[in-house]
Design a protein around this motif. Structure first.
Motif, PDB file in Angstrom:
ATOM      1  N   PRO A   1       0.829  -1.217   0.000  1.00 49.24           N
ATOM      2  CA  PRO A   1       0.000   0.000   0.000  1.00 49.24           C
ATOM      3  C   PRO A   1       0.861   1.265   0.000  1.00 49.24           C
ATOM      4  O   PRO A   1       2.042   1.247   0.381  1.00 49.24           O
ATOM      5  CB  PRO A   1      -0.803  -0.114   1.313  1.00 49.24           C
ATOM      6  CG  PRO A   1      -0.686  -1.542   1.725  1.00 49.24           C
ATOM      7  CD  PRO A   1       0.617  -2.034   1.201  1.00 49.24           C
ATOM      8  N   LEU A   2       0.271   2.347  -0.444  1.00 42.72           N
ATOM      9  CA  LEU A   2       0.917   3.656  -0.366  1.00 42.72           C
ATOM     10  C   LEU A   2       1.170   4.005   1.097  1.00 42.72           C
ATOM     11  O   LEU A   2       0.298   3.810   1.948  1.00 42.72           O
ATOM     12  CB  LEU A   2       0.004   4.710  -1.009  1.00 42.72           C
ATOM     13  CG  LEU A   2       0.419   6.168  -0.909  1.00 42.72           C
ATOM     14  CD1 LEU A   2       1.703   6.410  -1.682  1.00 42.72           C
ATOM     15  CD2 LEU A   2      -0.692   7.057  -1.462  1.00 42.72           C
ATOM     16  N   ARG A   3       2.360   4.531   1.413  1.00 36.97           N
ATOM     17  CA  ARG A   3       2.658   4.911   2.800  1.00 36.97           C
ATOM     18  C   ARG A   3       3.420   6.230   2.827  1.00 36.97           C
ATOM     19  O   ARG A   3       4.047   6.620   1.842  1.00 36.97           O
ATOM     20  CB  ARG A   3       3.451   3.824   3.523  1.00 36.97           C
ATOM     21  CG  ARG A   3       4.759   3.426   2.851  1.00 36.97           C
ATOM     22  CD  ARG A   3       5.318   2.152   3.448  1.00 36.97           C
ATOM     23  NE  ARG A   3       6.503   1.684   2.760  1.00 36.97           N
ATOM     24  CZ  ARG A   3       7.748   1.949   3.145  1.00 36.97           C
ATOM     25  NH1 ARG A   3       7.966   2.683   4.237  1.00 36.97           N
ATOM     26  NH2 ARG A   3       8.781   1.486   2.473  1.00 36.97           N
TER      27      ARG A   3
ATOM     28  N   ILE B   1       6.860   3.371 -13.512  1.00 38.16           N
ATOM     29  CA  ILE B   1       6.200   4.442 -12.764  1.00 38.16           C
ATOM     30  C   ILE B   1       4.786   4.013 -12.386  1.00 38.16           C
ATOM     31  O   ILE B   1       3.981   3.673 -13.246  1.00 38.16           O
ATOM     32  CB  ILE B   1       6.139   5.740 -13.587  1.00 38.16           C
ATOM     33  CG1 ILE B   1       7.524   6.121 -14.111  1.00 38.16           C
ATOM     34  CG2 ILE B   1       5.564   6.871 -12.760  1.00 38.16           C
ATOM     35  CD1 ILE B   1       7.529   7.331 -15.031  1.00 38.16           C
ATOM     36  N   THR B   2       4.469   4.058 -11.082  1.00 41.22           N
ATOM     37  CA  THR B   2       3.139   3.656 -10.615  1.00 41.22           C
ATOM     38  C   THR B   2       2.549   4.641  -9.601  1.00 41.22           C
ATOM     39  O   THR B   2       1.587   4.317  -8.922  1.00 41.22           O
ATOM     40  CB  THR B   2       3.187   2.253  -9.974  1.00 41.22           C
ATOM     41  OG1 THR B   2       4.104   2.264  -8.862  1.00 41.22           O
ATOM     42  CG2 THR B   2       3.617   1.196 -10.968  1.00 41.22           C
TER      43      THR B   2
ATOM     44  N   THR C   1       3.392  20.537  -0.729  1.00 41.81           N
ATOM     45  CA  THR C   1       4.634  20.352   0.023  1.00 41.81           C
ATOM     46  C   THR C   1       5.093  18.895   0.017  1.00 41.81           C
ATOM     47  O   THR C   1       6.126  18.568   0.613  1.00 41.81           O
ATOM     48  CB  THR C   1       4.465  20.806   1.485  1.00 41.81           C
ATOM     49  OG1 THR C   1       3.385  20.069   2.083  1.00 41.81           O
ATOM     50  CG2 THR C   1       4.165  22.294   1.567  1.00 41.81           C
ATOM     51  N   SER C   2       4.337  18.025  -0.633  1.00 40.43           N
ATOM     52  CA  SER C   2       4.725  16.620  -0.739  1.00 40.43           C
ATOM     53  C   SER C   2       4.164  16.053  -2.037  1.00 40.43           C
ATOM     54  O   SER C   2       3.303  16.666  -2.670  1.00 40.43           O
ATOM     55  CB  SER C   2       4.205  15.816   0.459  1.00 40.43           C
ATOM     56  OG  SER C   2       2.786  15.746   0.432  1.00 40.43           O
ATOM     57  N   ARG C   3       4.633  14.895  -2.412  1.00 33.39           N
ATOM     58  CA  ARG C   3       4.113  14.219  -3.582  1.00 33.39           C
ATOM     59  C   ARG C   3       4.384  12.721  -3.451  1.00 33.39           C
ATOM     60  O   ARG C   3       5.235  12.291  -2.655  1.00 33.39           O
ATOM     61  CB  ARG C   3       4.713  14.759  -4.862  1.00 33.39           C
ATOM     62  CG  ARG C   3       6.196  14.484  -5.068  1.00 33.39           C
ATOM     63  CD  ARG C   3       6.506  14.500  -6.559  1.00 33.39           C
ATOM     64  NE  ARG C   3       5.755  13.456  -7.240  1.00 33.39           N
ATOM     65  CZ  ARG C   3       5.250  13.574  -8.478  1.00 33.39           C
ATOM     66  NH1 ARG C   3       5.438  14.676  -9.158  1.00 33.39           N
ATOM     67  NH2 ARG C   3       4.588  12.569  -9.030  1.00 33.39           N
ATOM     68  N   ILE C   4       3.675  11.933  -4.250  1.00 29.88           N
ATOM     69  CA  ILE C   4       3.888  10.485  -4.264  1.00 29.88           C
ATOM     70  C   ILE C   4       5.033  10.177  -5.224  1.00 29.88           C
ATOM     71  O   ILE C   4       5.071  10.672  -6.345  1.00 29.88           O
ATOM     72  CB  ILE C   4       2.608   9.744  -4.686  1.00 29.88           C
ATOM     73  CG1 ILE C   4       1.487  10.021  -3.690  1.00 29.88           C
ATOM     74  CG2 ILE C   4       2.865   8.241  -4.783  1.00 29.88           C
ATOM     75  CD1 ILE C   4       0.148   9.462  -4.107  1.00 29.88           C
TER      76      ILE C   4
ATOM     77  N   GLY D   1       8.221   0.305  -3.689  1.00 29.62           N
ATOM     78  CA  GLY D   1       6.905   0.760  -3.269  1.00 29.62           C
ATOM     79  C   GLY D   1       6.685   2.208  -3.665  1.00 29.62           C
ATOM     80  O   GLY D   1       7.485   2.805  -4.384  1.00 29.62           O
ATOM     81  N   ASN D   2       5.583   2.761  -3.177  1.00 32.91           N
ATOM     82  CA  ASN D   2       5.245   4.163  -3.409  1.00 32.91           C
ATOM     83  C   ASN D   2       5.160   4.877  -2.069  1.00 32.91           C
ATOM     84  O   ASN D   2       4.484   4.403  -1.146  1.00 32.91           O
ATOM     85  CB  ASN D   2       3.910   4.277  -4.150  1.00 32.91           C
ATOM     86  CG  ASN D   2       4.061   4.019  -5.633  1.00 32.91           C
ATOM     87  OD1 ASN D   2       4.346   4.918  -6.405  1.00 32.91           O
ATOM     88  ND2 ASN D   2       3.890   2.750  -6.033  1.00 32.91           N
TER      89      ASN D   2
END
Length: 483
Positions: free
Chosen positions: A24-26, A172-173, A288-291, A303-304
Motif C-alpha cells: 500500500p501507499l505509505r 512508474i506507478t 509540500t509533498s508528492r507520491i 513501493g510508493n
C-alpha cells in the motif's frame, strides 16, 4: 481539426508495475533536513522571501513567483532556515542551483490555513488566484505552474478537461496508487478544475488493465453525482500517457503542429495535479509533498511513498529497504525518458515522480553504434509520426532548415526509436543535442521578424507624420492666400 482513428506507433513494453504496487501507499518518515530548489518548476525561478536563521511553519510560503510563469514554494515542515545557497539538484543533473535549506524541528507546527470557502461560491477568476497561491504545478513530470496553464485557456471555448492517469513509462506507478487509494481527491480536484477553467466536461483516462484504479474511480465518480465526469480507458501502449498521444486515443483528435491542446478545445492535467488542487482548496494544504515510486532491481522493497519535498533520494531508498548489491544506475523518472543521476544525495522536487535504482537487468543492453541500414523500424515506432532516420541524417549534417521542415521540435524524446534501432544509434541523444540549435535559430528568426516589424512601424509612423506635416503646411498656405 485533424482526426485520427488511433495512436500511431508506440511500443508494447513490460510495465514492471507489480514490483511497486504490491504494498500500500505509505508516508515517508519526515527528514531531518530539506533542500528546496527555487527553480523546481517550469518558468522563472521563485524568489526567497525568508532569511537565514528564520523559523518557518509547515505550509508557510518561503519563495514567491517572479513572473507570469512561476510558482510559490512552501515549507514542507516547521524548522529553521539554515542556508539559502546553491545546492546540487536532480533536474540539473547534480549541478548546483539556488536552494532554501530547512532544518526540521520535527514539531510540524503548521501555518494557519486560509478560511475555507466552497469552491462553487467563488468566481473562476477568484478560484484561479487562490490556486496560484498553493504552489501547485503539473505533477506528471513537466512541473508547469497550474495557475498559468489555467489562465492561458480563458479564451478557449468550448473547453473539455482531460485528466491523465495513464502512466507514461514502465516502472512508474505513482498515479496508479493515487487512483487506487485517493480517488475521491482526484474527483474533487476535477470538479474544482472544471469550475476554475469553465470547462463543460471532464474525461479521466487510465490504462486498460488498471482494475483496482478503475473500480476506485468509478465509485468516486458515482458518489460525486456530477454528470460532467466520465472515465475512459486507453490501450496499454507506451507512450499512451504522452499528452498528444492521449488526446488522440481518447478523442481521436490531433493537436496542430506548433499548437496546444487548447487550440482544439482541450485542457490536459495529470491526476496528481487534480489531487493536489483538492488538498489545497479543501484543506488549505499547499503542495509540500508528492507520491514517488521507488523501484528497480536494486531496491530491496519497492513501493510508493508520500514524500515531503526536499527529502533526499538516499532516504527514500533506505525506507524501501536499501540497495541490493546489483546497483548499476540511478534514474529519476521512467526507464526511457528519465534522467540519470550522479548520486543519491539529491532532493525530491515537484517533478520527481519515480526513482529507479536499476541493475543491468533493468536496462536495455547497448552495443557499439553501427551505420543506419534504413530499415524504417524507427518510423514505424515513432508516436509523433516523424521520420527519425531522416532527422538523424540531417542532424549529422547540421541542416537546421531540413530539421525544422521534418518536425524535429515535435519529437517528444520518448525513446521508442532508440529502443527498436538495430544499429544501436542513440537517436534521442542526437535530437536532444540538436534541438537547442534549432530553438536558437527560431529565436533569432523571431527577433529578426520583430526588428523588421519595429522598423516598418517606425517608417510608417514617420511617413504618417510627414504627410500630416505637409497637410498642415498646405492648409496654412491656403489660409494665408485667402486672407
Amino acid at each position: 481539426m485533424i482526426r485520427r482513428s488511433g495512436v500511431h506507433g508506440g511500443l508494447q513494453l513490460e510495465a514492471h508495475n507489480e514490483r511497486s504496487t504490491a504494498r500500500p501507499l505509505r508516508r515517508a518518515n519526515p527528514p531531518a533536513q530539506l533542500v528546496l530548489p527555487v527553480d523546481q518548476h517550469a518558468g522563472a525561478p521563485a524568489r526567497p522571501i525568508v532569511r537565514e536563521g528564520e523559523r518557518v511553519l509547515h505550509g508557510q510560503p518561503i519563495a514567491e513567483p517572479t513572473g507570469q510563469v512561476s510558482a510559490w514554494l512552501h515549507a514542507p515542515a516547521s524548522g529553521r532556515i539554515i542556508a539559502i545557497e546553491p545546492r546540487p539538484a536532480p533536474h540539473r543533473l547534480g549541478a548546483p542551483t539556488l536552494s532554501i535549506v530547512i532544518e526540521n524541528d520535527q514539531r510540524d507546527d503548521r501555518a494557519e490555513p486560509s478560511p475555507s470557502i466552497a469552491f462553487e461560491q467563488r468566481s473562476p477568476a477568484e478560484l484561479l488566484e487562490q490556486i496560484a497561491r498553493g504552489g501547485v504545478v503539473g505533477l506528471g513530470g513537466a512541473a508547469f505552474p497550474l495557475a498559468a496553464k489555467l489562465d492561458s485557456v480563458r479564451a478557449a471555448r468550448p473547453l473539455t478537461l482531460l485528466l491523465n492517469g495513464a502512466e507514461c513509462e514502465p516502472y512508474i506507478t505513482c498515479d496508479e496508487m493515487l487512483m487506487r487509494e485517493r480517488a475521491e481527491e482526484i474527483v474533487l480536484g476535477a470538479r474544482i478544475l472544471l469550475h476554475a477553467s469553465a470547462a463543460s466536461a471532464c474525461a479521466i483516462a487510465l490504462e486498460a488493465g488498471s482494475t483496482l484504479a478503475d473500480a476506485a474511480l468509478r465509485t468516486a465518480i458515482a458518489n460525486a453525482h456530477d454528470e460532467r465526469l466520465r472515465l475512459v480507458t486507453v490501450p496499454n501502449i507506451y507512450p499512451a500517457g504522452g499528452e498528444r498521444q492521449l488526446i488522440a486515443a481518447v478523442f481521436g483528435l490531433e493537436v496542430p503542429y506548433d499548437g496546444l491542446p487548447a487550440d482544439i478545445g482541450l485542457l490536459c492535467h495529470n491526476v496528481g495535479t487534480a489531487a493536489a488542487v483538492a488538498q489545497w482548496i479543501r484543506d488549505g494544504q499547499p503542495l509540500t509533498s508528492r507520491i514517488v515510486t521507488v523501484t528497480g532491481d536494486c531496491v530491496r522493497e519497492p513501493g510508493n511513498l508520500d514524500v515531503r519535498l526536499g527529502a533526499s533520494i538516499r532516504q527514500l531508498i533506505e525506507q524501501c529497504g536499501g540497495y541490493t548489491d546489483r546497483a548499476s544506475r540511478l534514474i529519476m523518472g521512467g526507464s526511457l525518458m528519465g534522467l540519470a543521476l550522479p548520486d543519491d544525495d539529491l532532493p525530491v522536487i515537484k517533478a520527481t515522480n519515480c526513482i529507479i535504482a536499476a541493475s543491468h537487468a533493468d536496462l536495455q543492453p547497448r552495443d557499439r553504434e553501427l551505420p543506419c541500414i534504413r530499415c524504417g523500424a524507427c518510423s514505424e515506432a515513432c508516436p509523433a509520426m516523424l521520420l527519425p532516420q531522416q532527422l538523424h541524417w540531417f542532424s549529422r549534417l547540421a541542416d537546421l532548415q531540413a530539421l525544422e521542415a521534418h518536425g524535429l521540435m515535435d519529437c517528444i524524446e520518448c525513446g521508442c526509436c532508440d529502443y527498436v534501432c538495430p544499429s544501436q544509434i542513440p537517436l534521442v541523444e542526437r535530437f536532444r543535442e540538436t534541438k537547442p540549435l534549432l530553438a536558437r535559430r527560431r529565436a533569432e528568426r523571431a527577433d529578426a521578424r520583430a526588428a523588421r516589424e519595429r522598423f516598418e512601424a517606425r517608417a510608417a509612423r514617420l511617413e504618417r507624420i510627414a504627410v500630416e506635416q505637409r497637410a498642415a503646411l498646405a492648409h496654412k498656405r491656403r489660409v494665408r492666400r485667402e486672407d
